[in-house]
Design an enzyme around this catalytic site. Structure first.
Site, PDB file in Angstrom:
ATOM      1  N   TRP A  58      62.628  30.009  34.481  1.00 17.44           N
ATOM      2  CA  TRP A  58      61.767  30.450  33.375  1.00 17.44           C
ATOM      3  C   TRP A  58      61.327  31.897  33.537  1.00 17.44           C
ATOM      4  CZ3 TRP A  58      59.064  28.881  28.935  1.00 17.44           C
ATOM      5  CH2 TRP A  58      57.934  29.634  28.616  1.00 17.44           C
ATOM      6  N   ASP A  61      56.381  37.133  30.032  1.00 21.92           N
ATOM      7  CA  ASP A  61      55.984  38.509  29.742  1.00 21.92           C
ATOM      8  C   ASP A  61      56.568  39.585  30.673  1.00 21.92           C
ATOM      9  OD1 ASP A  61      54.305  36.563  28.738  1.00 21.92           O
ATOM     10  OD2 ASP A  61      52.482  37.388  29.595  1.00 21.92           O
ATOM     11  N   GLN A  77      56.856  37.877  34.438  1.00 23.27           N
ATOM     12  CA  GLN A  77      56.319  36.563  34.769  1.00 23.27           C
ATOM     13  C   GLN A  77      57.502  35.620  35.003  1.00 23.27           C
ATOM     14  OE1 GLN A  77      52.413  35.580  34.132  1.00 23.27           O
ATOM     15  NE2 GLN A  77      52.850  37.443  35.261  1.00 23.27           N
ATOM     16  N   TRP A  85      57.376  26.917  32.169  1.00 22.89           N
ATOM     17  CA  TRP A  85      56.322  27.785  32.698  1.00 22.89           C
ATOM     18  C   TRP A  85      55.587  27.121  33.871  1.00 22.89           C
ATOM     19  CZ3 TRP A  85      51.003  27.515  33.192  1.00 22.89           C
ATOM     20  CH2 TRP A  85      50.357  28.729  33.464  1.00 22.89           C
ATOM     21  N   TRP A 120      49.269  36.363  37.084  1.00 22.98           N
ATOM     22  CA  TRP A 120      49.580  36.471  35.660  1.00 22.98           C
ATOM     23  C   TRP A 120      49.714  37.933  35.249  1.00 22.98           C
ATOM     24  CZ3 TRP A 120      46.560  32.157  32.526  1.00 22.98           C
ATOM     25  CH2 TRP A 120      46.930  30.904  33.020  1.00 22.98           C
ATOM     26  N   SER A 121      49.759  38.175  33.943  1.00 26.42           N
ATOM     27  CA  SER A 121      50.206  39.481  33.452  1.00 26.42           C
ATOM     28  C   SER A 121      49.272  40.639  33.765  1.00 26.42           C
ATOM     29  CB  SER A 121      50.436  39.410  31.949  1.00 26.42           C
ATOM     30  OG  SER A 121      51.606  38.681  31.737  1.00 26.42           O
ATOM     31  N   ASP A 187      45.093  39.870  31.494  1.00 24.97           N
ATOM     32  CA  ASP A 187      46.117  40.832  31.071  1.00 24.97           C
ATOM     33  C   ASP A 187      45.590  42.266  30.927  1.00 24.97           C
ATOM     34  OD1 ASP A 187      47.432  38.400  30.905  1.00 24.97           O
ATOM     35  OD2 ASP A 187      47.305  38.288  28.729  1.00 24.97           O
ATOM     36  N   GLU A 241      45.750  38.079  23.936  1.00 29.34           N
ATOM     37  CA  GLU A 241      46.493  38.196  25.186  1.00 29.34           C
ATOM     38  C   GLU A 241      47.180  39.565  25.222  1.00 29.34           C
ATOM     39  OE1 GLU A 241      47.757  33.837  26.536  1.00 29.34           O
ATOM     40  OE2 GLU A 241      49.055  34.579  24.968  1.00 29.34           O
ATOM     41  N   ASP A 274      47.395  34.522  20.688  1.00 25.70           N
ATOM     42  CA  ASP A 274      47.751  33.229  21.262  1.00 25.70           C
ATOM     43  C   ASP A 274      47.885  32.159  20.168  1.00 25.70           C
ATOM     44  OD1 ASP A 274      48.233  31.353  23.166  1.00 25.70           O
ATOM     45  OD2 ASP A 274      46.140  31.080  23.750  1.00 25.70           O
TER      46      ASP A 274
HETATM   47  N1  DQQ Z   1      51.346  34.863  29.844  1.00 23.81           N
HETATM   48  C1  DQQ Z   1      50.665  35.087  31.087  1.00 23.81           C
HETATM   49  C2  DQQ Z   1      49.251  35.379  30.722  1.00 23.81           C
HETATM   50  C3  DQQ Z   1      49.371  35.901  29.337  1.00 23.81           C
HETATM   51  C4  DQQ Z   1      50.427  35.023  28.745  1.00 23.81           C
HETATM   52  C5  DQQ Z   1      50.808  33.865  31.958  1.00 23.81           C
HETATM   53  C6  DQQ Z   1      51.093  35.600  27.532  1.00 23.81           C
HETATM   54  O1  DQQ Z   1      48.678  36.320  31.617  1.00 23.81           O
HETATM   55  O2  DQQ Z   1      48.154  35.829  28.642  1.00 23.81           O
HETATM   56  O3  DQQ Z   1      52.156  33.667  32.314  1.00 23.81           O
HETATM   57  O4  DQQ Z   1      52.366  35.074  27.314  1.00 23.81           O
END
Ligand code: DQQ
Length: 573
Positions: A58, A61, A77, A85, A120-121, A187, A241, A274
């Site tokens: 998988w 971002d 990611q 995910w 995360w991002s 993020d 996000e 989102d």
């Molecule tokens: N993906 C990340 C988050 C973000 C989201 C987690 C957006 O940090 O908000 O994998 O696709």
């Protein structure tokens, strides 16, 4: 069933201290599938030839993209353990040309309390002296979202293979005093410097249904203080996000550094919604003394705001390429297939072709175009000009590899008076594309391309225009109709569409589509509207894929020019 356009946010509630902390992941969470081993055969028909993807598993971002010592860095990611995910780390690839990519070991992975449940991002910032720094969201032992810092271990390594995390992490976190929502705080953007020599960064958030870009300031990039007011917010829109905040020149196509401000730039605030899984943006002015961003009149954050892409495209990010003085946009293209199919093929997600991005002359929207480096993959040039497409005709564009191609076509319309009237209720372009698909005859259109098509046309993705008139103006609709893209019924095949702001009395209608086995990434009107479709043909695969131009309107139109190329395979890990 297939993923729907609307994301289903998952909430986990559990007790922390005196209260309940609600933990939220914006991705579908399939806990039992997060560590299912993948094996991927190179012969799979949906693997891409030149769109970025890792060998398996998988991805989502793009993160921390930058150019360092002439090398482009893409972090993303990634789930190292499965095709859905979960187990998220920052995977890392580098490139000299944004086309061919070399994989490296994961750069950032859970290793300290402030990111033990996931990395995360986040984004990269180039600090004075050319030193990169990464701010990213970590998931802590209480599953709270906090912001962390990492810096390269060895600045003389152009590949930046090792990263050290700050012992002071987390640098920004939800507390009882700041009322930040612990499950919606993530993020961080690339930071920028203000006239007071302080760094600024925004982090995406929400309070109830209000989307927020929370602003923090810092003198040393380590100690961050939350500003009293967010840089921007909007009601009834849900979580913001992956925010991105950057200047664009009012005139010209060059990019500028993220800290630049002045009367010759406008600012762009992009947020990834989102709720709808769309990347929307506003254009406005930024007062970097008062730290106030004011979107221009008519430029508002809503579900129907302007979008980078009207198809599948999310969690995008830009960076300033100071080597070529341009701003580049990179985004994630999720699957439109069922989770069962994703597990079967052993991978999920690709990235779009890096796009150069600049402000349109109207000042009202951005323009995007594939980076020119991608043209080095072009081979077998096919070209023709001034060809009339009579109503009801389909012509094949042969001698190109139709499964892996770059097609650029422009159309001319002789008699615009013949346009049908646009009903006042037809305001939703996507809905109009659903009602008036490629098989629904019109007058001026549908005309365009049938890509990834089987020879009997049972399968095809139709990317096409329709021209309407409203009062004395013409309205151009562009659709990417994937309703017949596959015989497999388990995919999300909702057609995509948008209205294209173009003066067709004086300009030709152009369409460029980058076709790559299971991706159709289209740039219409010179890049004013982009639509990316994710499709899974069962007949039109590899050599059995065909490419056609078609006109299903009653009026003839002219192809003023068509150029098509087979695309060579890039080294994408
Ligand atoms: N993906 C990340 C988050 C973000 C989201 C987690 C957006 O940090 O908000 O994998 O696709």
């Amino acid at each position: 069933m297939a993923n729907s356009n609307i994301a289903f946010s998952l909430f986990f509630a559990f007790f922390v201290g005196h209260g309940i902390v609600e933990l939220q992941a914006s991705h579908h969470v399939y806990s039992h599938l997060q560590t299912v081993k993948s094996s991927v055969s190179a012969k799979q028909p949906y693997r891409t030839g030149y769109h970025f993807q890792p060998p398996k598993n998988w991805i989502n971002d793009p993160n921390g993209i930058m150019v360092y010592k002439g090398v482009y860095h893409l972090f993303y990611q990634y789930n190292p353990k499965g095709a859905v995910w979960g187990n998220i780390v920052w995977a890392h690839s580098t490139s000299k040309d944004l086309v061919n990519w070399t994989p490296h070991e994961a750069a950032i992975y859970p290793s300290q309390p402030s990111d033990i449940n996931g990395c995360w991002s986040g984004s990269a910032t180039i600090l004075p002296g050319g030193k990169p720094a990464i701010l990213y969201t970590g998931i802590d032992p209480l599953n709270r979202q906090v912001q962390n810092l990492a810096i390269p271990k060895n600045l003389s390594d152009p590949y930046l293979r090792e990263w050290i995390k700050s012992a002071k992490n987390p640098l920004m976190q939800p507390t009882a005093q700041n009322h930040i929502n612990a499950s919606s705080f993530r993020d961080p953007t690339t930071a920028w410097l203000g006239p007071d020599k302080q760094w600024r960064v925004i982090v995406g958030s929400k309070v109830n249904r209000q989307g927020l870009a929370i602003l923090f300031k810092s003198k040393d990039f380590v100690n961050w203080v939350q500003s009293k007011t967010p840089l921007d917010s909007a009601k009834n829109i849900g979580m913001w996000e992956c925010p991105d905040f950057f200047p664009v020149l009012v005139k010209g196509r060059n990019g500028v550094d993220t800290s630049i401000n002045g009367p010759y730039v406008k600012h762009v605030l992009k947020v990834s919604l989102d709720d709808t899984r769309h990347d929307i943006y506003t254009i406005g002015s930024y007062d970097n003394v008062k730290d106030v961003y004011t979107p221009d009149k008519g430029s508002i954050e809503s579900y129907s705001s302007v979008r980078y892409d009207y198809g599948k495209y999310y969690a995008s990010k830009t960076f300033f390429d100071n080597v070529k003085n341009r701003r580049i946009l990179m985004g994630w293209i999720n699957e439109s297939s069922s989770v069962a199919d994703d597990i079967k093929k052993g991978w999920s997600g690709v990235h779009a072709i890096p796009r150069k991005i600049w402000l349109d002359g109207s000042g009202k929207q951005l323009v995007q175009w594939p980076v020119p480096e991608i043209q080095k993959l072009r081979a077998n040039h096919v070209s023709f000009a001034n060809k009339t497409l009579r109503g009801g005709s389909v012509i094949e564009i042969s001698n190109v590899n139709a499964a892996q191609a770059d097609v650029d076509v422009s159309f001319e319309i002789a008699d615009l008076e013949k346009a049908e009237v646009l009903k006042p209720s037809w305001t939703n372009a996507q809905l109009l594309c659903s009602r008036k698909g490629a098989l629904v005859k019109g007058r001026l259109g549908p005309f365009g391309l049938l890509v990834l098509a089987s020879d009997d046309l049972k399968e095809n993705t139709a990317v096409f225009f329709r021209i309407f008139k409203r009062q004395n103006k013409h309205v151009v609709l562009i659709c990417s109709d994937q309703s017949r893209s596959s015989l497999n019924q388990d995919n999300d095949k909702t057609p995509y569409g948008a209205f294209l702001d173009v003066d067709i009395q004086h300009q030709k209608l152009s369409l460029r589509s980058l076709i790559d086995h299971s991706i159709v990434e289209s740039f219409c009107g010179g890049g004013k509207v982009c639509i990316t479709s994710r499709v899974y043909p069962t007949l039109a695969i590899n050599k059995a894929a065909h490419l056609y131009a078609f006109n299903n309107g009653t009026q003839a139109i002219k192809i003023s020019k068509l150029n098509a190329w087979s695309m060579k395979t890039a080294k994408i890990n």
